[in-house]
Write a protein that holds these residues in place. Structure first.
Motif, mmCIF file in Angstrom:
data_model
loop_
_atom_site.group_PDB
_atom_site.id
_atom_site.type_symbol
_atom_site.label_atom_id
_atom_site.label_comp_id
_atom_site.label_asym_id
_atom_site.label_seq_id
_atom_site.Cartn_x
_atom_site.Cartn_y
_atom_site.Cartn_z
ATOM 1 N N ARG A 104 -0.259 -5.467 3.768
ATOM 2 C CA ARG A 104 0.225 -6.810 4.101
ATOM 3 C C ARG A 104 -0.082 -7.208 5.540
ATOM 4 O O ARG A 104 -0.020 -8.378 5.891
ATOM 5 C CB ARG A 104 1.728 -6.898 3.833
ATOM 6 C CG ARG A 104 2.071 -6.795 2.357
ATOM 7 C CD ARG A 104 3.540 -6.985 2.096
ATOM 8 N NE ARG A 104 4.348 -5.919 2.660
ATOM 9 C CZ ARG A 104 5.668 -5.811 2.518
ATOM 10 N NH1 ARG A 104 6.326 -6.738 1.846
ATOM 11 N NH2 ARG A 104 6.333 -4.813 3.050
ATOM 12 N N LYS A 105 -0.436 -6.230 6.373
ATOM 13 C CA LYS A 105 -0.743 -6.521 7.766
ATOM 14 C C LYS A 105 -2.242 -6.649 8.014
ATOM 15 O O LYS A 105 -2.675 -6.896 9.137
ATOM 16 C CB LYS A 105 -0.170 -5.418 8.669
ATOM 17 C CG LYS A 105 1.353 -5.318 8.619
ATOM 18 C CD LYS A 105 1.864 -4.218 9.519
ATOM 19 C CE LYS A 105 3.381 -4.102 9.455
ATOM 20 N NZ LYS A 105 3.889 -2.998 10.327
ATOM 21 N N ASN A 106 -3.026 -6.502 6.953
ATOM 22 C CA ASN A 106 -4.482 -6.525 7.097
ATOM 23 C C ASN A 106 -5.077 -7.480 6.068
ATOM 24 O O ASN A 106 -5.343 -7.104 4.927
ATOM 25 C CB ASN A 106 -5.042 -5.114 6.918
ATOM 26 C CG ASN A 106 -6.550 -5.070 7.096
ATOM 27 O OD1 ASN A 106 -7.206 -6.084 7.367
ATOM 28 N ND2 ASN A 106 -7.133 -3.887 6.935
ATOM 29 N N MET A 113 0.800 -1.207 0.000
ATOM 30 C CA MET A 113 0.000 0.000 0.000
ATOM 31 C C MET A 113 0.842 1.271 0.000
ATOM 32 O O MET A 113 0.496 2.271 -0.639
ATOM 33 C CB MET A 113 -0.922 -0.010 1.228
ATOM 34 C CG MET A 113 -1.957 1.081 1.242
ATOM 35 S SD MET A 113 -3.323 0.750 0.108
ATOM 36 C CE MET A 113 -4.140 -0.606 0.945
ATOM 37 N N GLU A 114 1.977 1.229 0.686
ATOM 38 C CA GLU A 114 2.799 2.419 0.848
ATOM 39 C C GLU A 114 3.315 2.971 -0.478
ATOM 40 O O GLU A 114 3.626 4.167 -0.586
ATOM 41 C CB GLU A 114 3.993 2.120 1.771
ATOM 42 C CG GLU A 114 3.625 1.820 3.208
ATOM 43 C CD GLU A 114 3.238 0.361 3.438
ATOM 44 O OE1 GLU A 114 3.117 -0.039 4.607
ATOM 45 O OE2 GLU A 114 3.058 -0.387 2.444
ATOM 46 N N LEU A 115 3.429 2.109 -1.496
ATOM 47 C CA LEU A 115 3.954 2.555 -2.785
ATOM 48 C C LEU A 115 2.912 3.293 -3.613
ATOM 49 O O LEU A 115 3.238 3.846 -4.664
ATOM 50 C CB LEU A 115 4.475 1.356 -3.574
ATOM 51 C CG LEU A 115 5.657 0.595 -2.968
ATOM 52 C CD1 LEU A 115 6.045 -0.587 -3.851
ATOM 53 C CD2 LEU A 115 6.857 1.518 -2.758
ATOM 54 N N GLY A 116 1.683 3.330 -3.139
ATOM 55 C CA GLY A 116 0.605 3.943 -3.903
ATOM 56 C C GLY A 116 0.510 5.442 -3.763
ATOM 57 O O GLY A 116 -0.395 6.063 -4.338
ATOM 58 N N LYS A 117 1.413 6.046 -3.019
ATOM 59 C CA LYS A 117 1.365 7.502 -2.875
ATOM 60 C C LYS A 117 2.772 8.052 -2.658
ATOM 61 O O LYS A 117 3.638 7.391 -2.074
ATOM 62 C CB LYS A 117 0.466 7.901 -1.694
ATOM 63 C CG LYS A 117 0.824 7.247 -0.366
ATOM 64 C CD LYS A 117 -0.190 7.595 0.710
ATOM 65 C CE LYS A 117 0.154 6.878 2.025
ATOM 66 N NZ LYS A 117 -0.833 7.165 3.081
#
Length: 246
Positions: free
Chosen positions: A129-131, A106-110
């Protein structure tokens, strides 16, 4: 001496790399919003080519060995070991006719020019990845998209990058989901060698003269392992790892 030389060359590389991402960000936006997917995809392909050329400042070479004729009429699940971010652009460029899409964190999406935009709008999927309540349905929907469009899902099942080239155990959950929901897919294993050496000293300075090698192995039909997905995972993991040299 080589490490000393890498300081100025790394500075030049990062300047070129950053400029390339910044320049292509509005180009992607324009292509996507004015002309649609096909033109946006072309802009992303050209971006990957330019990013590969940027690494030549560091003396980096790429070899992509693919002796197989892989149909564009079947969806693909490209499975590879993961050594650095320099694994990504070569796969996108050399496998571009298959419309490669990624399962990314998710972090790479912004926050990353060009990269984040393409991940959000180009057909890839962003997961937490944690959810598992978010990630599993997201991967399922992504798999259905790959099945319907006959495109290529790229997954690095180690989960994180290897910092020294030694492969980590494959995580099976994401692969099993893809196998289940892309039943007509061909699994394409790829072994990647030496890309970790780009970061042998860390992010600054970078390694010079790296020869990054990609080897595409014989595709395998998911349908042949319909009742034994773990056997398929074991087979492709063995194939990939047996062709990694550290």
């Amino acid at each position: 001496m080589l490490k000393l030389l890498s300081y100025p060359l790394t500075s030049i590389y990062y300047l070129l790399f950053g400029l390339t991402l910044v320049i292509f960000h509005p180009i992607q936006w324009f292509c996507f919003n004015v002309f649609g997917y096909k033109t946006h995809k072309l802009s992303v392909d050209i971006l990957q080519f330019c990013l590969l050329k940027c690494t030549h400042v560091l003396g980096t070479r790429f070899s992509f060995y693919n002796p197989h004729t892989i149909s564009t009429e079947s969806p693909l699940i490209i499975v590879a070991n993961h050594q650095s971010l320099y694994d990504i652009s070569p796969i996108m460029w050399y496998m571009r006719k298959h419309h490669t899409k990624f399962i990314s964190k998710m972090e790479l999406g912004k926050g990353i020019p060009s990269v984040s935009y393409n991940l959000r709008h180009g057909g890839s999927v962003l997961i937490d990845r944690k959810n598992s309540r978010q990630s599993l349905p997201a991967i399922k929907a992504f798999a259905q998209y790959i099945e319907d469009t006959k495109r290529a899902a790229v997954i690095f099942p180690e989960g994180t990058r290897s910092k020294n080239g030694n492969p980590k155990p494959f995580q099976t959950k994401g692969l099993k989901l893809l196998f289940k929901h892309v039943p007509s897919a061909l699994v394409v294993p790829i072994s990647i060698n030496n890309s970790w050496k780009m970061l042998r000293y860390g992010k600054f300075p970078m390694g010079l003269g790296t020869h990054i090698k990609f080897e595409v192995h014989e595709p395998v039909k998911v349908s042949e392992f319909k009742n034994n997905p773990l056997d398929l995972i074991a087979q492709i993991e063995t194939t990939i790892k047996n062709n990694i040299s550290v």
